[in-house]
Design an enzyme around this catalytic site. Structure first.
Site, mmCIF file in Angstrom:
data_model
loop_
_atom_site.group_PDB
_atom_site.id
_atom_site.type_symbol
_atom_site.label_atom_id
_atom_site.label_comp_id
_atom_site.label_asym_id
_atom_site.label_seq_id
_atom_site.Cartn_x
_atom_site.Cartn_y
_atom_site.Cartn_z
ATOM 1 C CG ASN A 211 -19.972 17.036 9.101
ATOM 2 O OD1 ASN A 211 -20.468 16.439 10.053
ATOM 3 N ND2 ASN A 211 -19.111 18.042 9.259
ATOM 4 C CE LYS A 290 -37.182 28.424 -0.043
ATOM 5 N NZ LYS A 290 -38.513 27.857 -0.245
#
Ligand code: PMT
Length: 407
Positions: A211, A290
């Site tokens: 955030n 990934k």
């Protein structure tokens, strides 16, 4: 001593006197302790030392004129008065002291001293006979009775060759007096544990959920707690902020690491301030490679993170618990609900997702609630807000302790 003045804004007023050259050393000493220093000189002071000296040392323009067209457009004296956390006039000449006591506003320095509501300190410096003169003594007594702090003068050989009271205190003594003013002692001997910043929840080796928390609010609170005399431990999420002097910092990345660090430190704490923006959901699994972007959509399964604050509050009922709440709507209702539900002592609620304040801003405003009351803190720089909140926390913490011990 280092960093005792971190985040402090000191306005140094310099008036006309032989000790004016020593003001350059005061500036350097305050800077060495972390302060930002601006200088205002009277025109008499510029006869003794040039504004350029202070400009070079402070890295900021030196203010000398009340009627400076550029400054006045922005209400220069009012802005300077608002900017400063404290004003120190050193040296303060007999003439300047007399003008201040008379309430005059005939130059920039006297005008901004009339306009300020912050602490004013004067370091008198003059010939001993001038200092002993009843007019000077009356002026100083009057200013002192109005709340002005008089530092010195010292005794010794004077520039004029006479010996007696009237020498300006040494720069180090003055800088220390300024620093000591900010050490409130409200939390002397109290252990405070804080968490701050965001957490980061890995999705795969290159991506994460987080955030916008910068840690500025929590780090300002840690600094304010140290200034109040507390012994401070700060569990910090991944942020790039300098550790306030005197703070023990534990760096973590994820919510589970933050939970572990808080739970292992909380046993020693008297107050817990939860200012961190802990990520609420974390991926069930972290992909070891990934994730390829082949599909046009992908689903990520998330699981709730441990509620650190609830665990702390449940397990430590003697602890004074302060929670931060970030809300985009119904701030008061949601904050009061959290206060009740999580059995907290205090909640400090702020708006997020708006232009001013909250995440990653240098300013913030808070609505603070406790069981039987509340207090609003208007928008202000986070270090200032932190100090005001810490004063309130200290007051409520001591009230709770007194109530428990008299039971
Ligand atoms: O870091 P800055 O950029 O300076 O921004 C400051 C801030 C906006 C992050 C700060 O002022 C703030 O509001 N912090 C709390 C943010 C938050 O997570 O609020 P919340 O209402 O979602 O959570 C309430 C409380 O529960 C918080 O104290 C939080 O730390 C705690 N919590 C939440 C989730 C979780 N898993 N564990 C927790 O302990």
């Amino acid at each position: 001593m280092a960093n005792k003045l971190q985040h402090r804004r000191i306005l140094l007023g310099v008036t006309g006197g032989i000790a004016a050259y020593k003001a350059a050393e005061i500036l350097r000493q305050c800077q060495a302790m972390g302060a930002e220093v601006r200088v205002v000189m009277t025109s008499a002071a510029t006869e003794f030392i040039t504004p350029l000296t202070f400009q070079a040392l402070s890295g900021l323009p030196v203010h000398t004129q009340l009627l400076d067209a550029e400054e006045e457009a922005g209400m220069g004296h009012i802005n300077l008065a608002r900017w400063a956390d404290l004003i120190l006039v050193a040296p303060a000449s007999a003439d300047f002291i007399a003008r201040l006591a008379a309430g005059m506003a005939n130059d920039l320095l006297t005008t901004l001293l009339l306009a300020t509501e912050k602490t004013v300190m004067l370091a008198p410096a003059m010939n001993r006979a001038m200092y002993d003169d009843p007019n000077t003594q009356n002026n100083l007594s009057q200013l002192e009775s109005q709340g002005v702090v008089i530092l010195g003068p010292g005794e010794g050989v004077q520039a004029c060759g006479e010996v007696g009271l009237g020498r300006m205190l040494e720069p180090e003594e003055l800088a220390n007096a300024v620093a000591d003013h900010f050490q409130t002692g409200e939390l002397a001997g109290v252990n405070v544990l804080l968490n701050a910043g965001p957490t980061r929840e890995d999705i795969d080796p290159v991506r994460y959920i987080s955030n916008h928390s910068s840690g500025k609010m929590g780090f300002s609170l840690a600094q304010a707690c140290v200034e109040a005399g507390a012994c401070v431990t700060l569990v910090a999420g991944p942020v790039h902020l300098a550790t306030p002097a005197g703070v023990k910092r534990i760096d973590v990345v994820s919510a589970s690491e933050m939970s572990e660090a808080v739970m292992s430190a909380v046993g020693q704490a008297d107050i817990f301030i939860a200012s961190a923006a802990v990520v609420d959901y974390t991926p069930v699994e972290i992909a070891s490679n990934k994730i390829k972007k082949n599909a046009s959509q992908m689903q990520l399964t998330l699981v709730k993170t441990t509620d650190i604050l609830s665990n702390v509050a449940e397990q430590n009922n003697r602890l004074f618990c302060v929670c931060f709440a970030a809300e985009t709507d119904n701030l008061e209702e949601y904050a009061k609900d959290k206060l009740e539900r999580k059995s907290l002592d205090m909640i400090a609620a702020n708006w997020v997702g708006r232009d001013n304040g909250g995440f990653n801003s240098d300013h913030n405003a808070l609505s603070v609630y406790w069981k039987k009351g509340g207090q609003e803190f208007g928008n202000m720089p986070k270090p200032e807000l932190a100090r005001e909140l810490v004063t309130l926390i200290a007051k409520k913490y001591h009230e709770k302790n007194t109530a428990q011990t008299t039971r």
